[in-house]
Enzyme design. Structure first.
Site, mmCIF file in Angstrom:
data_model
loop_
_atom_site.group_PDB
_atom_site.id
_atom_site.type_symbol
_atom_site.label_atom_id
_atom_site.label_comp_id
_atom_site.label_asym_id
_atom_site.label_seq_id
_atom_site.Cartn_x
_atom_site.Cartn_y
_atom_site.Cartn_z
ATOM 1 N N PHE A 8 0.831 -1.213 0.000
ATOM 2 C CA PHE A 8 0.000 0.000 0.000
ATOM 3 C C PHE A 8 0.862 1.259 0.000
ATOM 4 O O PHE A 8 0.564 2.216 -0.712
ATOM 5 C CB PHE A 8 -0.891 0.015 1.244
ATOM 6 C CG PHE A 8 -2.015 -0.975 1.181
ATOM 7 C CD1 PHE A 8 -3.147 -0.704 0.429
ATOM 8 C CD2 PHE A 8 -1.939 -2.180 1.858
ATOM 9 C CE1 PHE A 8 -4.189 -1.613 0.361
ATOM 10 C CE2 PHE A 8 -2.973 -3.096 1.801
ATOM 11 C CZ PHE A 8 -4.096 -2.820 1.056
ATOM 12 N N VAL A 73 15.653 -7.297 -2.062
ATOM 13 C CA VAL A 73 16.666 -6.391 -1.513
ATOM 14 C C VAL A 73 17.276 -7.030 -0.272
ATOM 15 O O VAL A 73 16.554 -7.457 0.630
ATOM 16 C CB VAL A 73 16.024 -5.032 -1.162
ATOM 17 C CG1 VAL A 73 17.014 -4.145 -0.427
ATOM 18 C CG2 VAL A 73 15.515 -4.360 -2.429
ATOM 19 N N GLU A 163 -11.162 -12.841 12.034
ATOM 20 C CA GLU A 163 -11.698 -13.030 10.677
ATOM 21 C C GLU A 163 -11.494 -14.465 10.200
ATOM 22 O O GLU A 163 -12.394 -15.083 9.620
ATOM 23 C CB GLU A 163 -11.044 -12.014 9.723
ATOM 24 C CG GLU A 163 -11.472 -10.598 10.063
ATOM 25 C CD GLU A 163 -10.887 -9.507 9.175
ATOM 26 O OE1 GLU A 163 -11.471 -8.412 9.158
ATOM 27 O OE2 GLU A 163 -9.855 -9.724 8.520
ATOM 28 N N ALA A 309 -3.383 -0.260 6.736
ATOM 29 C CA ALA A 309 -3.321 0.264 5.373
ATOM 30 C C ALA A 309 -3.485 1.790 5.287
ATOM 31 O O ALA A 309 -2.733 2.437 4.535
ATOM 32 C CB ALA A 309 -4.365 -0.444 4.517
HETATM 33 C C1 LIG Z 1 -3.818 -10.904 7.077
HETATM 34 C C2 LIG Z 1 -3.780 -9.407 7.169
HETATM 35 C C3 LIG Z 1 -4.964 -8.687 7.273
HETATM 36 C C4 LIG Z 1 -4.930 -7.292 7.362
HETATM 37 N N1 LIG Z 1 -6.123 -6.615 7.444
HETATM 38 C C5 LIG Z 1 -6.091 -5.271 7.468
HETATM 39 C C6 LIG Z 1 -7.310 -4.538 7.474
HETATM 40 O O1 LIG Z 1 -8.408 -5.120 7.485
HETATM 41 N N2 LIG Z 1 -7.244 -3.168 7.480
HETATM 42 C C7 LIG Z 1 -6.035 -2.519 7.467
HETATM 43 O O2 LIG Z 1 -6.019 -1.292 7.442
HETATM 44 N N3 LIG Z 1 -4.888 -3.176 7.470
HETATM 45 C C8 LIG Z 1 -4.878 -4.545 7.459
HETATM 46 N N4 LIG Z 1 -3.707 -5.232 7.440
HETATM 47 C C9 LIG Z 1 -2.444 -4.482 7.502
HETATM 48 C C10 LIG Z 1 -2.099 -3.899 6.145
HETATM 49 O O3 LIG Z 1 -2.220 -4.889 5.152
HETATM 50 C C11 LIG Z 1 -0.695 -3.345 6.203
HETATM 51 O O4 LIG Z 1 -0.674 -2.311 7.166
HETATM 52 C C12 LIG Z 1 -0.257 -2.804 4.869
HETATM 53 O O5 LIG Z 1 -0.201 -3.834 3.910
HETATM 54 C C13 LIG Z 1 1.112 -2.140 4.999
HETATM 55 O O6 LIG Z 1 1.503 -1.685 3.753
HETATM 56 P P1 LIG Z 1 3.044 -1.609 3.392
HETATM 57 O O7 LIG Z 1 3.112 -1.027 2.024
HETATM 58 O O8 LIG Z 1 3.794 -0.964 4.484
HETATM 59 O O9 LIG Z 1 3.557 -3.126 3.369
HETATM 60 P P2 LIG Z 1 3.047 -4.373 2.523
HETATM 61 O O10 LIG Z 1 1.687 -4.171 1.995
HETATM 62 O O11 LIG Z 1 3.322 -5.546 3.380
HETATM 63 O O12 LIG Z 1 4.053 -4.396 1.280
HETATM 64 C C14 LIG Z 1 5.423 -4.650 1.436
HETATM 65 C C15 LIG Z 1 5.996 -5.069 0.091
HETATM 66 O O13 LIG Z 1 7.413 -5.165 0.237
HETATM 67 C C16 LIG Z 1 7.876 -6.306 -0.450
HETATM 68 N N5 LIG Z 1 9.125 -6.754 0.161
HETATM 69 C C17 LIG Z 1 9.308 -7.174 1.433
HETATM 70 N N6 LIG Z 1 10.602 -7.506 1.615
HETATM 71 C C18 LIG Z 1 11.229 -7.307 0.442
HETATM 72 C C19 LIG Z 1 12.583 -7.452 -0.005
HETATM 73 N N7 LIG Z 1 13.548 -7.919 0.798
HETATM 74 N N8 LIG Z 1 12.884 -7.157 -1.281
HETATM 75 C C20 LIG Z 1 11.931 -6.705 -2.125
HETATM 76 N N9 LIG Z 1 10.627 -6.534 -1.755
HETATM 77 C C21 LIG Z 1 10.287 -6.819 -0.487
HETATM 78 C C22 LIG Z 1 6.740 -7.330 -0.278
HETATM 79 O O14 LIG Z 1 6.782 -8.318 -1.300
HETATM 80 C C23 LIG Z 1 5.498 -6.429 -0.370
HETATM 81 O O15 LIG Z 1 5.024 -6.342 -1.690
HETATM 82 C C24 LIG Z 1 -3.702 -6.629 7.349
HETATM 83 C C25 LIG Z 1 -2.517 -7.345 7.247
HETATM 84 C C26 LIG Z 1 -2.551 -8.730 7.147
HETATM 85 C C27 LIG Z 1 -1.253 -9.488 7.015
#
Ligand SMILES: Cc1cc2nc3c(=O)[nH]c(=O)nc-3n(C[C@H](O)[C@H](O)[C@H](O)COP(=O)(O)OP(=O)(O)OC[C@H]3O[C@@H](n4cnc5c(N)ncnc54)[C@H](O)[C@@H]3O)c2cc1C
Length: 415
Positions: A8, A73, A163, A309
């Site tokens: 996100f 990475v 859930e 998110a």
């Molecule tokens: C099961 C579940 C249910 C959830 N439900 C909710 C909800 O209902 N409402 C809500 O607000 N939030 C929810 N969340 C939390 C929400 O999904 C996260 O807060 C959000 O995805 C964070 O976004 P982000 O971009 O920081 O990380 P992420 O969405 O986790 O994205 C991180 C990205 O980095 C990439 N990455 C990681 N390590 C590496 C590396 N070494 N090299 C290259 N790429 C890498 C991954 O592949 C991924 O694509 C939920 C989370 C989970 C796991």
């Protein structure tokens, strides 16, 4: 501008740089974005994996300053400002770290080896396949039911645990009862284990009560105040001495920053999140922004922003705006989080919603709000349509279409 992570936060940053005079390169180990809030539906056969993932190159097809690199990475050379990966190194002028979070097992014995998790699409498919395989085992030899083959223990009473528990009892009670009609599906059990004395810690008392009562009424064995001591392939041992025979353990109890935080060797807080200042930058490198789950952004009261998110999206937008201000020679502005509220679903006609200004609701209205919000925020029109159709089908028929056991480790794959 190099962005690590297509979650996100990463997507929000890249999109907000669409009209900026910069080249954007997004690096992710997967070539797709995962809509994590619906992972539990893939794990419980409600949706297909493709419904909640979308290829990154497809998302940015029309953004001319955007490019993508599939790579993991695993380090950085700060001297040459280059990311180290499992492929060629990636030089950057400005770096946005948005690599998200992973699961923390708290080093509980046996969890890393025998537990199943829910962070990635593969996790969801592995969990679904594992549970369905237990049902096939039990159909072939019902004696394994006494050993807990049809018992799913979920550890962690937060939104993910609640859930999952609600969705598993629906899967067992309808689709699998019909699939395995000559077998002993009614003996399948879902146990939800939570260490504190309540579910849904992030919500108020009414929401917690609604979740507890609904799950119990639907047959989930909820154990609050229960701490897991160790896990074997066939049992879960609680600290009070209770042993639960179980063929499936889902660990939804702890969150830790992505290992990228360690690899970049930047200052971290207790759970590994990278410490940022109020402009989302790290102190030692003023061209490095950290956003989303991997960022430790402290509020004035000392608490950290939650790993959800809306925080990730707002921080992505903010980082993009500061990058543009820096290019224009303007100083960075502090990040302010606008609270959007929280919601979680417990199952059919049951959810909890808490919005700003004290707006609270539970039950069918909350469930409808949850459905609409998740549909609207899902990535891509095609995914929205397919999820809507799947939900309508599941709702009308009580069926769950995606009951395939697919596992890349199956010995009979053609390769
Ligand atoms: C099961 C579940 C249910 C959830 N439900 C909710 C909800 O209902 N409402 C809500 O607000 N939030 C929810 N969340 C939390 C929400 O999904 C996260 O807060 C959000 O995805 C964070 O976004 P982000 O971009 O920081 O990380 P992420 O969405 O986790 O994205 C991180 C990205 O980095 C990439 N990455 C990681 N390590 C590496 C590396 N070494 N090299 C290259 N790429 C890498 C991954 O592949 C991924 O694509 C939920 C989370 C989970 C796991």
């Amino acid at each position: 501008v190099v962005i690590v992570g297509a979650g996100f936060a990463g997507l929000a940053t890249a999109r907000a740089l669409e009209r900026a005079p910069v080249d954007v390169l997004m690096v992710d180990r997967a070539n797709y974005h995962t809509f994590q809030p619906l992972l539990y539906q893939v794990a419980t056969a409600g949706l297909d994996a493709e419904n909640i993932g979308r290829a990154v190159r497809g998302i940015f097809q029309k953004q001319s300053n955007f490019d993508f690199r599939q790579a993991e990475v695993d380090g950085v050379d700060w001297g040459t400002r280059t990311l180290l990966t499992d492929g060629p190194p990636v030089p950057f002028d400005v770096l946005v770290v948005a690599a998200g979070a992973t699961t923390d097992t708290f080093d509980v014995e046996g969890v890393a080896e025998h537990g199943l998790f829910l962070k990635t699409l593969w996790d969801a498919l592995a969990l679904r396949s594992h549970v369905l395989r237990q049902f096939e085992r039990a159909a072939a030899d019902p004696r394994v039911i006494d050993e807990g083959a049809l018992t799913v223990v979920i550890v962690g009473g937060g939104a993910t645990g609640v859930e999952l528990a609600g969705a598993f009892v629906e899967l067992f009670g309808h689709a699998l009862t019909k699939d395995f009609r000559h077998h002993e599906v009614p003996r399948a059990k879902v146990v939800l284990v939570e260490a504190t004395d309540h579910l849904l810690d992030a919500f108020g008392p009414a929401a917690r009560h609604h979740a507890l009562r609904t799950l119990q009424a639907r047959g989930v064995d909820v154990r609050v105040g229960a701490v897991v001591d160790r896990v074997t392939p066939t049992s879960v041992h609680l600290r009070d001495g209770t042993v639960i025979p179980a063929g499936t353990l889902v660990w939804a109890a702890g969150v830790r920053a992505s290992p990228v935080a360690d690899a970049l060797a930047l200052p971290q807080e207790r759970t590994g999140r990278i410490v940022v200042d109020d402009t989302l930058r790290v102190a030692a490198h003023r061209d490095v922004y950290v956003v989303g789950d991997i960022a430790a952004f402290r509020l004035k009261d000392g608490s950290l922003l939650p790993q959800v998110a809306p925080v990730a999206v707002q921080q992505g937008h903010h980082a993009a705006a500061q990058i543009q201000r820096a290019f224009a020679g303007q100083p960075a502005r502090p990040f302010r989080y606008r609270e959007r509220g929280s919601m979680a679903t417990v199952g059919r006609h049951a959810a909890v919603v808490e919005l700003p200004f004290g707006v609270r609701c539970t039950g069918s209205v909350a469930w409808l709000m949850w459905l609409i919000l998740h549909l609207v925020t899902l990535m891509g029109f095609r995914n929205r349509v397919s999820v809507f159709l799947s939900w309508a089908w599941n709702y009308a028929t009580f069926d769950r279409g995606s009951r395939l056991i697919v596992d890349p480790s199956e010995p009979w794959t053609s390769s």
